[in-house]
Design an enzyme around this catalytic site. Structure first.
Site, short mmCIF file in Angstrom:
data_model
loop_
_atom_site.label_atom_id
_atom_site.label_comp_id
_atom_site.label_asym_id
_atom_site.label_seq_id
_atom_site.Cartn_x
_atom_site.Cartn_y
_atom_site.Cartn_z
N LEU A 1 0.60 -5.95 -16.00
CA LEU A 1 -0.39 -6.62 -15.54
C LEU A 1 -1.68 -5.62 -15.82
O LEU A 1 -2.48 -5.15 -15.18
CB LEU A 1 0.41 -7.35 -13.91
CG LEU A 1 1.28 -8.28 -14.68
CD1 LEU A 1 1.44 -8.90 -12.91
CD2 LEU A 1 0.92 -9.49 -15.21
N HIS A 2 -2.05 -4.99 -16.74
CA HIS A 2 -2.67 -4.04 -16.34
C HIS A 2 -4.61 -4.70 -16.34
O HIS A 2 -4.57 -4.34 -15.43
CB HIS A 2 -3.36 -3.07 -18.12
CG HIS A 2 -2.64 -3.01 -18.77
ND1 HIS A 2 -1.48 -1.86 -18.10
CD2 HIS A 2 -1.24 -3.18 -19.78
CE1 HIS A 2 -0.65 -1.33 -18.93
NE2 HIS A 2 -0.55 -1.70 -20.15
N ASP A 3 -5.51 -5.37 -16.40
CA ASP A 3 -5.97 -6.43 -16.20
C ASP A 3 -5.76 -6.95 -15.33
O ASP A 3 -7.19 -6.92 -13.73
CB ASP A 3 -7.10 -7.51 -17.48
CG ASP A 3 -7.15 -6.34 -18.99
OD1 ASP A 3 -7.10 -4.93 -18.64
OD2 ASP A 3 -7.70 -6.46 -19.90
N THR B 1 -0.94 -0.05 -13.37
CA THR B 1 -0.98 -0.93 -13.79
C THR B 1 0.69 -0.70 -14.46
O THR B 1 1.29 -2.61 -14.72
CB THR B 1 -1.67 -1.36 -15.48
OG1 THR B 1 -2.04 0.07 -15.67
CG2 THR B 1 -3.24 -1.40 -14.80
#
Length: 303
Positions: A236-238, A193
């Site tokens: 943009l982890h999630d 991520t």
């Protein structure tokens, strides 16, 4: 076409992930379940309701079921310093929608039992609700196609301690229960991520068009960059976890058995024994493909 429940603690990157999921023609979103984490359960639930109503209108029938306000042990620490006031930074009108009349764990069990095919859970926060659902109805193990987990840091430093990623750190006991359950899990950790981001200099139009999601996505990113001078990139982890559910080929994964340290200074550390296991740990990401998928879905609001 993939039928999903999104378990989430909005949270600004959670908000972008929800926009993607609701806009995607490749996902059928059965509902949203909320958990404490980035903010209190009250705030994460309120944010989910506000987001659904803002994006889909007051006539939306998207269920939002309320989950756990604390981990299996202790309490959540929250991350308002990252996500801003209320956990979302920007303000949206107070929702007229109300939470669904079923707990998050019961909702997962109910929808899995009623689904014509296997259901996928996309878990964007601490895994407390998912662990509770698996404990409540063991038959869920056979009813779920997969759990896509945004969490973990395997070969990179953590973001809440040197060892741990936030979601796993918040409830390592729940994470262990989920990884030991036998349900296939794709684990989308900081290893990948942190390679996907929106950069400050690309604004103020990170998302194109005048759709509700594009306008809101730009507001959210502008607010975070304005409030956090130390942010040059918004990771943009999630959104990457949702991208992986839509297009699994954005990631290269390795099969593994995953365990989590629950005590001491390494609490929340994720350990992978590669070779066999029910988990698939993401080790590489097609950055251009993933970021373009995020950008295109948030720019194009079907609603």
């Amino acid at each position: 076409m993939c039928t999903v429940i999104i378990d989430t603690d909005p949270g600004v990157d959670d908000a972008l992930a929800l926009m993607m999921a609701m806009n995607s023609p490749d996902l059928v979103v059965e509902g949203i379940t909320t958990v404490g984490g980035n903010a209190t359960l009250s705030d994460t639930t309120d944010n989910a309701l506000r987001l659904v109503e803002h994006l889909q209108g007051k006539q939306s029938v998207m269920p939002v079921a309320v989950g756990a306000d604390r981990p299996l042990r202790g309490s959540f620490t929250h991350a308002y310093h990252v996500h801003g006031s209320g956990g979302l930074g920007v303000r949206l009108p107070a929702p007229t929608l109300r939470p669904y009349g079923m707990s998050a764990a019961d909702f997962m069990c109910d929808r899995a039992a009623a689904s014509a095919g296997p259901l996928t859970v996309i878990a964007l926060g601490p895994l407390t609700n998912v662990a509770a659902a698996l404990d409540t109805c063991p038959e869920l193990v056979g009813a779920l196609a997969e759990i896509v987990v945004m969490g973990g840091a395997f070969d990179v430093p953590g973001n809440v301690t040197p060892h741990a990623e936030f979601n796993i750190y918040e409830d390592p006991w729940a994470a262990n229960a989920v990884f030991a359950s036998g349900v296939p899990a794709t684990v989308v950790g900081l290893d990948v991520t942190r390679q996907t981001s929106m950069h400050r200099r690309a604004g103020p139009r990170w998302f194109e068009g005048a759709s509700r999601s594009a306008v809101l996505g730009n507001r959210i990113l502008a607010d975070r960059f304005r409030e956090r001078d130390d942010f040059q990139e918004f990771y943009l982890h999630d959104p990457l976890a949702v991208a992986a559910a839509i297009d699994p080929d954005v990631l290269t994964c390795r099969p593994a058995q995953v365990t989590v340290v629950t005590d001491g200074e390494e609490r929340g550390r994720t350990l992978a024994t590669y070779g066999e296991g029910t988990a698939r740990v993401a080790v590489e990401v097609d950055v251009e493909r993933a970021v373009e998928l995020v950008r295109s879905l948030i720019s194009d609001n079907r609603a």
